[in-house]
Write an enzyme that holds these catalytic residues in place. Structure first.
Site, short mmCIF file in Angstrom:
data_model
loop_
_atom_site.label_atom_id
_atom_site.label_comp_id
_atom_site.label_asym_id
_atom_site.label_seq_id
_atom_site.Cartn_x
_atom_site.Cartn_y
_atom_site.Cartn_z
CB CYS A 132 -54.90 -11.97 -1.32
SG CYS A 132 -53.84 -10.50 -1.41
CB ALA A 172 -60.87 -15.93 -3.38
N GLY A 209 -60.85 -18.70 0.49
CA GLY A 209 -61.53 -18.47 1.76
C GLY A 209 -61.16 -19.37 2.93
N GLY A 210 -60.22 -20.27 2.75
CA GLY A 210 -59.83 -21.16 3.87
C GLY A 210 -59.37 -20.38 5.09
CE LYS A 211 -53.31 -19.11 4.30
NZ LYS A 211 -53.66 -19.59 2.92
NE ARG A 215 -58.22 -16.86 -6.35
CZ ARG A 215 -57.44 -17.75 -5.76
NH1 ARG A 215 -57.22 -18.92 -6.33
NH2 ARG A 215 -56.86 -17.49 -4.62
CG ASP A 274 -52.60 -16.51 1.86
OD1 ASP A 274 -51.42 -16.90 1.71
OD2 ASP A 274 -53.58 -17.19 1.53
CG ASN A 279 -44.34 -24.99 -2.59
OD1 ASN A 279 -44.31 -26.21 -2.50
ND2 ASN A 279 -45.28 -24.26 -1.98
CB CYS A 290 -47.40 -21.34 -0.64
SG CYS A 290 -48.25 -20.91 -2.15
#
Lengths: 167, 295
Positions: free
Chosen positions: B106, B108, B110-112, B135, B174, B180, B225
């Site tokens: 999952c 987008a 794309g940080g990870k 995304r 992810d 949250n 999260c």
């Protein structure tokens, strides 16, 4: 997926006096975009063909014109003969999409003639984009001398148009 | 079943007293792009005040900056990414990423994915999936900006990842989640338990698909999260009991996940997961899984 000629990419590099030796079998054209793949990515791309983006994005062709990626500019940067180095203020203005004034240029390498394409570097040696010389750099004493064509600020402009929060 | 009081009471039952927090902004240095460059010095020279995050390699809190750290030349050149602190943790839990075949199920925006490429030093292959076109554009931009070279992107639902016909050494899940309140100030107003349960079902489907395409000696890192146990401990308890997976002990920021949720006893191994309550970071849940050894 089609295996493409690397010609538009090599032609673009020649505008700056650079010669790229791309392994032809690893340059792939997907729709209007060109990518450079590693051998393992190329095998995967052949096996599962319906991908959107792969490896190093090199640029795209639109209405017959080639638009380079920043990865391609970085690849060209090492060999480019036509390059200017600009001061911090000119670098920031360039990244904001502005043209380059003669006053902001610290160094000129290669051709100084009107009409020539040149890469633009920061004083740290980083390629920030490219432009076209609009007044002979030898003769001009002030004012706009290089027209901005593409700068890395483009990423910011793209982000603003497709804002996604990262968590 | 919704509203601030309902959820805050659940957190109390899980052992956490609610307090409102606003996580500090953080950056992560892309090590592959800063060889020979003192990026910290460059940022300090611009007036950006940074503090090293003690439990993360390459992570820094942004304490003070007169301008957006997402609008510097250094950012545009891919020297660093803006990434919330807890979100920097999951990728670091994989062992030995170099040269591996990795699924970012999952992916987008794309940080990870970029963090994976950085730890892999652009070796091996990352297969990045997502379903949302906008995304996916953001993901492609991130990959280009950060000079990622080892990734192939597909528009594909993670629940159908087996369509690719590949087996993976590492799978990052992810997963889409309810989020949250720490990063979404309207969270309590918008979310209901029904949303949480819907997301939990989707997450179980993604976990089941991942178990199918994981190599025998592969690893899954599962992260949300969300603070809601249905998306976290209860899903992992289900995965352990139904998918032939087992949890792996991890050492990272966060506290041991509870193994009793609202009176229901879970598998003891769920305690290997980490729950991060909002405070220094946003809320987060992290778990590492591998296939249970046969026999």
């Amino acid at each position: 997926m089609k295996v493409a000629m690397a010609k538009p990419i090599e032609d673009f590099a020649r505008l700056f006096g650079a010669k790229l030796n791309l392994e032809k079998g690893l340059v792939v054209k997907k729709n209007d975009k060109f990518f450079l793949l590693s051998p393992s990515l190329e095998r995967l791309a052949r096996k599962c063909g319906d991908w959107l983006f792969a490896g190093t994005y090199l640029g795209r062709v639109e209405n017959g014109r080639f638009f380079p990626s920043f990865s391609l500019l970085s690849m060209i940067a090492d060999q480019a003969q036509n390059r200017v180095v600009v001061d911090d203020k000119a670098a920031w203005l360039f990244v904001c999409g502005r043209d380059i004034f003669k006053e902001g240029i610290l160094e000129v390498h290669g051709s100084k003639n009107k009409g020539i394409y040149t890469l633009v570097f920061s004083r740290h040696g980083e390629c920030l984009g490219f432009g076209r010389i609009v007044r002979d750099l030898e003769k001009a004493e002030s004012g706009v001398v290089i027209k901005n064509i593409l700068d890395v600020g483009d990423f910011l402009r793209r982000e603003r148009s497709t804002r996604i929060s990262e968590i | 079943m919704f509203g601030r009081e309902f959820f805050v009471n659940r957190y109390r039952l899980l052992g956490w007293e609610f307090r409102d927090v606003t996580p500090k902004q953080a950056i992560r240095v892309n090590v592959m792009n800063v060889k020979g460059i003192n990026i910290l010095e460059r940022l300090r020279g611009l007036g950006v005040e940074l503090e090293k995050i003690p439990f993360l390699h390459g992570g820094y809190w942004v304490l003070c900056s007169d301008f957006s750290v997402g609008a510097t030349v250094e950012y545009l050149l891919g020297y660093y990414s803006i990434q919330e602190v807890a979100a920097q943790i999951p990728v670091t839990l994989f062992a030995d990423l170099r040269g591996k075949t990795v699924l970012d199920a999952c992916a987008a925006p794309g940080g990870k994915t970029v963090q994976l490429a950085d730890l892999m030093e652009n070796t091996g292959v990352i297969v990045a999936l997502d379903v949302d076109g906008r995304r996916l554009n953001a993901l492609a931009n991130q990959l280009e900006r950060c000079r990622v070279k080892n990734t192939i992107v597909y528009r594909l639902d993670a629940r159908k990842a087996s369509k690719l016909g590949l087996k993976f050494d590492k799978i990052l899940l992810d997963v889409p989640c309810s989020g949250n309140f720490a990063t979404d100030k309207g969270w309590f107003r918008r979310r209901t338990l029904a949303d949480v349960e819907r997301n939990a079902r989707l997450q179980r489907e993604i976990l089941a698909e991942a178990a199918e395409i994981l190599k025998e000696d592969g690893e899954i890192v599962y992260a949300t999260c969300s603070l809601e146990p249905e998306e976290n401990e209860l899903n992992i308890d289900w995965a352990v009991k139904n998918l032939g997976l087992e949890t792996v002990e991890i050492k990272c920021y966060g506290e041991e996940a509870p193994t009793e949720i609202f009176g229901r006893k879970l598998d003891d191994s769920v305690g290997n997961c980490r729950r991060i309550w909002p405070g220094e970071t946003q809320g987060f849940f992290i778990c590492k899984l591998k296939k249970r050894e046969r026999g």
